[in-house]
Design a protein around this motif. Structure first.
Motif, PDB file in Angstrom:
ATOM      1  N   LEU A 190       0.825  -1.201   0.000  1.00 29.89           N
ATOM      2  CA  LEU A 190       0.000   0.000   0.000  1.00 29.89           C
ATOM      3  C   LEU A 190       0.863   1.256   0.000  1.00 29.89           C
ATOM      4  N   ASP A 191       1.976   1.216   0.698  1.00 29.27           N
ATOM      5  CA  ASP A 191       2.887   2.365   0.696  1.00 29.27           C
ATOM      6  C   ASP A 191       3.485   2.594  -0.690  1.00 29.27           C
ATOM      7  N   ASP A 192       3.787   1.499  -1.412  1.00 28.36           N
ATOM      8  CA  ASP A 192       4.327   1.629  -2.767  1.00 28.36           C
ATOM      9  C   ASP A 192       3.365   2.373  -3.687  1.00 28.36           C
ATOM     10  N   LEU A 193       2.067   2.187  -3.469  1.00 27.82           N
ATOM     11  CA  LEU A 193       1.082   2.819  -4.348  1.00 27.82           C
ATOM     12  C   LEU A 193       1.159   4.339  -4.283  1.00 27.82           C
ATOM     13  N   LEU A 194       1.612   4.865  -3.159  1.00 27.88           N
ATOM     14  CA  LEU A 194       1.703   6.320  -3.029  1.00 27.88           C
ATOM     15  C   LEU A 194       2.740   6.912  -3.955  1.00 27.88           C
ATOM     16  N   ASP A 195       3.698   6.086  -4.405  1.00 29.53           N
ATOM     17  CA  ASP A 195       4.738   6.540  -5.336  1.00 29.53           C
ATOM     18  C   ASP A 195       4.649   5.845  -6.688  1.00 29.53           C
ATOM     19  N   ASP A 196       3.558   5.159  -6.955  1.00 23.43           N
ATOM     20  CA  ASP A 196       3.445   4.411  -8.204  1.00 23.43           C
ATOM     21  C   ASP A 196       3.455   5.365  -9.396  1.00 23.43           C
ATOM     22  N   PRO A 197       4.297   5.113 -10.406  1.00 25.19           N
ATOM     23  CA  PRO A 197       4.404   6.056 -11.536  1.00 25.19           C
ATOM     24  C   PRO A 197       3.113   6.175 -12.346  1.00 25.19           C
ATOM     25  N   HIS A 198       2.397   5.069 -12.498  1.00 25.54           N
ATOM     26  CA  HIS A 198       1.148   5.155 -13.262  1.00 25.54           C
ATOM     27  C   HIS A 198       0.128   6.026 -12.539  1.00 25.54           C
ATOM     28  N   GLU A 228      -6.509  20.513   1.425  1.00 20.58           N
ATOM     29  CA  GLU A 228      -5.979  21.228   2.578  1.00 20.58           C
ATOM     30  C   GLU A 228      -7.164  21.668   3.428  1.00 20.58           C
ATOM     31  N   ASP A 229      -7.200  21.183   4.672  1.00 20.27           N
ATOM     32  CA  ASP A 229      -8.318  21.477   5.550  1.00 20.27           C
ATOM     33  C   ASP A 229      -7.809  22.224   6.781  1.00 20.27           C
ATOM     34  N   PRO A 230      -8.514  23.273   7.209  1.00 22.05           N
ATOM     35  CA  PRO A 230      -8.019  24.044   8.353  1.00 22.05           C
ATOM     36  C   PRO A 230      -7.956  23.261   9.648  1.00 22.05           C
ATOM     37  N   GLY A 231      -8.791  22.227   9.800  1.00 18.33           N
ATOM     38  CA  GLY A 231      -8.763  21.438  11.021  1.00 18.33           C
ATOM     39  C   GLY A 231      -7.942  20.168  10.904  1.00 18.33           C
ATOM     40  N   LEU A 232      -8.085  19.499   9.763  1.00 20.79           N
ATOM     41  CA  LEU A 232      -7.427  18.204   9.570  1.00 20.79           C
ATOM     42  C   LEU A 232      -6.008  18.337   9.034  1.00 20.79           C
ATOM     43  N   GLY A 233      -5.693  19.488   8.429  1.00 20.69           N
ATOM     44  CA  GLY A 233      -4.400  19.646   7.795  1.00 20.69           C
ATOM     45  C   GLY A 233      -4.437  19.150   6.362  1.00 20.69           C
ATOM     46  N   ARG A 234      -3.305  18.674   5.898  1.00 20.72           N
ATOM     47  CA  ARG A 234      -3.203  18.198   4.517  1.00 20.72           C
ATOM     48  C   ARG A 234      -3.676  16.754   4.435  1.00 20.72           C
ATOM     49  N   LEU A 235      -4.571  16.491   3.512  1.00 23.10           N
ATOM     50  CA  LEU A 235      -5.124  15.147   3.332  1.00 23.10           C
ATOM     51  C   LEU A 235      -4.733  14.583   1.975  1.00 23.10           C
ATOM     52  N   ARG A 236      -4.546  13.281   1.949  1.00 20.84           N
ATOM     53  CA  ARG A 236      -4.397  12.554   0.683  1.00 20.84           C
ATOM     54  C   ARG A 236      -5.565  11.583   0.600  1.00 20.84           C
ATOM     55  N   LEU A 237      -6.413  11.729  -0.395  1.00 20.67           N
ATOM     56  CA  LEU A 237      -7.566  10.855  -0.549  1.00 20.67           C
ATOM     57  C   LEU A 237      -7.480  10.106  -1.865  1.00 20.67           C
ATOM     58  N   PRO A 238      -7.919   8.837  -1.887  1.00 23.80           N
ATOM     59  CA  PRO A 238      -7.973   8.121  -3.164  1.00 23.80           C
ATOM     60  C   PRO A 238      -8.887   8.871  -4.124  1.00 23.80           C
ATOM     61  N   GLY A 239      -8.462   9.008  -5.357  1.00 24.55           N
ATOM     62  CA  GLY A 239      -9.274   9.702  -6.338  1.00 24.55           C
ATOM     63  C   GLY A 239     -10.480   8.882  -6.757  1.00 24.55           C
ATOM     64  N   ILE A 240     -11.446   9.547  -7.369  1.00 31.24           N
ATOM     65  CA  ILE A 240     -12.582   8.849  -7.970  1.00 31.24           C
ATOM     66  C   ILE A 240     -12.065   8.237  -9.269  1.00 31.24           C
ATOM     67  N   PRO A 241     -12.112   6.916  -9.433  1.00 32.64           N
ATOM     68  CA  PRO A 241     -11.396   6.286 -10.547  1.00 32.64           C
ATOM     69  C   PRO A 241     -12.009   6.512 -11.921  1.00 32.64           C
ATOM     70  N   VAL A 242     -13.321   6.715 -11.993  1.00 30.36           N
ATOM     71  CA  VAL A 242     -13.966   6.835 -13.301  1.00 30.36           C
ATOM     72  C   VAL A 242     -13.803   8.239 -13.864  1.00 30.36           C
ATOM     73  N   ARG A 243     -13.907   8.335 -15.189  1.00 29.92           N
ATOM     74  CA  ARG A 243     -13.811   9.637 -15.852  1.00 29.92           C
ATOM     75  C   ARG A 243     -14.999   9.818 -16.781  1.00 29.92           C
ATOM     76  N   PHE A 244     -15.394  11.065 -16.953  1.00 32.65           N
ATOM     77  CA  PHE A 244     -16.455  11.423 -17.883  1.00 32.65           C
ATOM     78  C   PHE A 244     -15.882  12.474 -18.820  1.00 32.65           C
ATOM     79  N   SER A 245     -15.857  12.122 -20.107  1.00 32.62           N
ATOM     80  CA  SER A 245     -15.241  13.009 -21.112  1.00 32.62           C
ATOM     81  C   SER A 245     -13.822  13.380 -20.702  1.00 32.62           C
TER      82      SER A 245
END
Length: 425
Positions: free
Chosen positions: A354-362, A373-390
């Protein structure tokens, strides 16, 4: 470690979701809910009484696709708010993973005023989604009949442990219980014969996805009929269906023409193979891939082995062939086999943590991980929404604080200031 794709400010006061539907009753859109071109469900409103994982995951997908998802939370909030590390009380890691792109309203449904408020809000939504046991919802007066009488266009989606009318109906169910019952735990038994759980909340997430699909189908049907209705999504039956895809196997026939369980997936040798300096996943699949791999590996003698003649014979002898692959791949380094497999166009992959995925080139090049960037939580990394539209991914917005949008949602539903004051906890 690579930078995440984008870093946006996460405003804890900002509302999320799409515009209200044109036929919704007693609801007024706010400027913050303007539909986005990348949000195909913009205009759909969802009332989610979800806790833990199953219904929240279904609701999150609807929110990811642009629906305005209103998460109804009891006093104290969803239990997942307290699960996992956090930089702010009530915003645990598990909650963050299941509740982005939603708004939160805090209501005490044990009180008459709380239930009355919920009913009024439900008058102006398209989907009512919950994963509580149905007899408890009925006891609160929140079953499908009273809600559909008030709002005939409503999709009442009930994610349950077990379907109605069966021996298990009404029983509580969690992911571990359903993994045990649907056959997965038994299939996962290793060489020691001990049943095991798949190390993810697979039943919760799979049923949540099936729930989201069923809700979309019901919304599509409503466009032609004008009517909503009850949609039941049972966890047990959904996971039996999921498991049976390949594992019912020979018992799809009556009488059976073979055993149950797809042998390729359960062979003991089906695992990443050890190389001289690591591990590698390798899967020659077609006739050509087996021939080209063995030739490149210097084992042309095996290309005429009857066990490799075709897909049917390979399936029959798959356990032996996995052991054979293991012997071959142990003879050289990971880098050697990557070169061989790339040249022969044989599917292969390194074993990533799972740690490798954070640096995966693809993932980096496709801009998968989202930064907020959240004023209370700080900097967050969230998994993106995988699907795309146009070519574009839908917008991702912060999970809400408990009750963050209570006043706003009540105001949209037509509550007066005095009524809001009575409902606010």
């Amino acid at each position: 470690m690579t930078d995440i794709r984008s870093l946006r400010e996460c405003d804890p006061q900002a509302a999320v979701g799409g515009d209200v539907v044109s036929n919704a009753v007693g609801s007024t859109p706010s400027a913050a809910h303007a539909p986005d071109a990348r949000s195909p469900l913009a205009g759909v409103r969802v009332l989610e009484l979800g806790s833990v994982a199953m219904a929240p995951y279904a609701g999150q997908w609807l929110g990811d696709l642009g629906a305005d998802v209103i998460k109804v939370e009891a006093p104290g909030g969803d239990t997942t708010r307290k699960v996992g590390p956090s930089t702010e009380a009530g915003m645990g890691a598990l909650f963050l993973g299941l509740n982005r792109n939603k708004r939160s309203i805090e209501l005490d449904l044990k009180t008459g005023s709380g239930r009355a408020a919920l009913m009024r809000i439900a008058d102006g939504v398209d989907v009512f989604l919950h994963n509580n046991r149905q007899h408890k919802m009925d006891a609160l007066g929140l079953g499908p009949t009273p809600l559909l009488e008030r709002n005939p266009r409503l999709i009442y989606a009930a994610l349950q442990g077990f379907g109605a009318g069966g021996a298990y109906s009404g029983r509580p169910a969690y992911d571990d219980v359903i993994q045990s019952m649907c056959g997965l735990a038994a299939i996962m038994a290793g060489a020691d014969g001990q049943p095991r759980y798949v190390p993810t909340v697979l039943a919760d997430k799979t049923t949540g996805l099936i729930g989201a699909i069923a809700i979309l189908a019901a919304l599509q049907k409503r466009t032609s009929t004008g009517h909503g209705g009850l949609v039941e999504i049972p966890m047990f039956e959904s996971m039996v269906s999921f498991t049976a895809v390949e594992h019912l196997y020979g018992k799809q026939f009556v009488p059976p023409v073979g055993h149950s369980v797809y042998p390729r997936t359960t062979a003991p040798g089906r695992r990443p193979y050890r190389t001289k300096n690591g591990y590698l996943a390798v899967l020659p699949y077609s006739d050509r891939q087996w021939r080209d791999f063995l030739t490149a590996a210097g084992r042309e003698d095996l290309t005429v082995d009857a066990r490799l003649a075709n897909m049917s014979s390979r399936t029959t002898h798959i356990a032996e062939l996995y052991d054979l692959l293991a012997e071959i791949i142990l003879t050289a380094t990971t880098e050697h086999w990557i070169e061989i497999c790339t040249e022969a166009q044989v599917p292969h992959a390194s074993v990533l943590s799972l740690d490798d995925l954070l640096d995966d080139p693809h993932l980096e090049q496709t801009g998968y991980f989202e930064g907020l960037e959240d004023p209370g939580l700080g900097r967050l990394r969230l998994p993106g929404i995988p699907v795309r539209f146009s070519g574009l991914r839908p917008v991702l917005k912060c999970p809400p604080r408990l009750g963050q949008h209570t006043k706003e949602i009540l105001d949209e539903a037509g509550f007066t200031a005095e009524e809001i004051a009575k409902v606010m906890l």
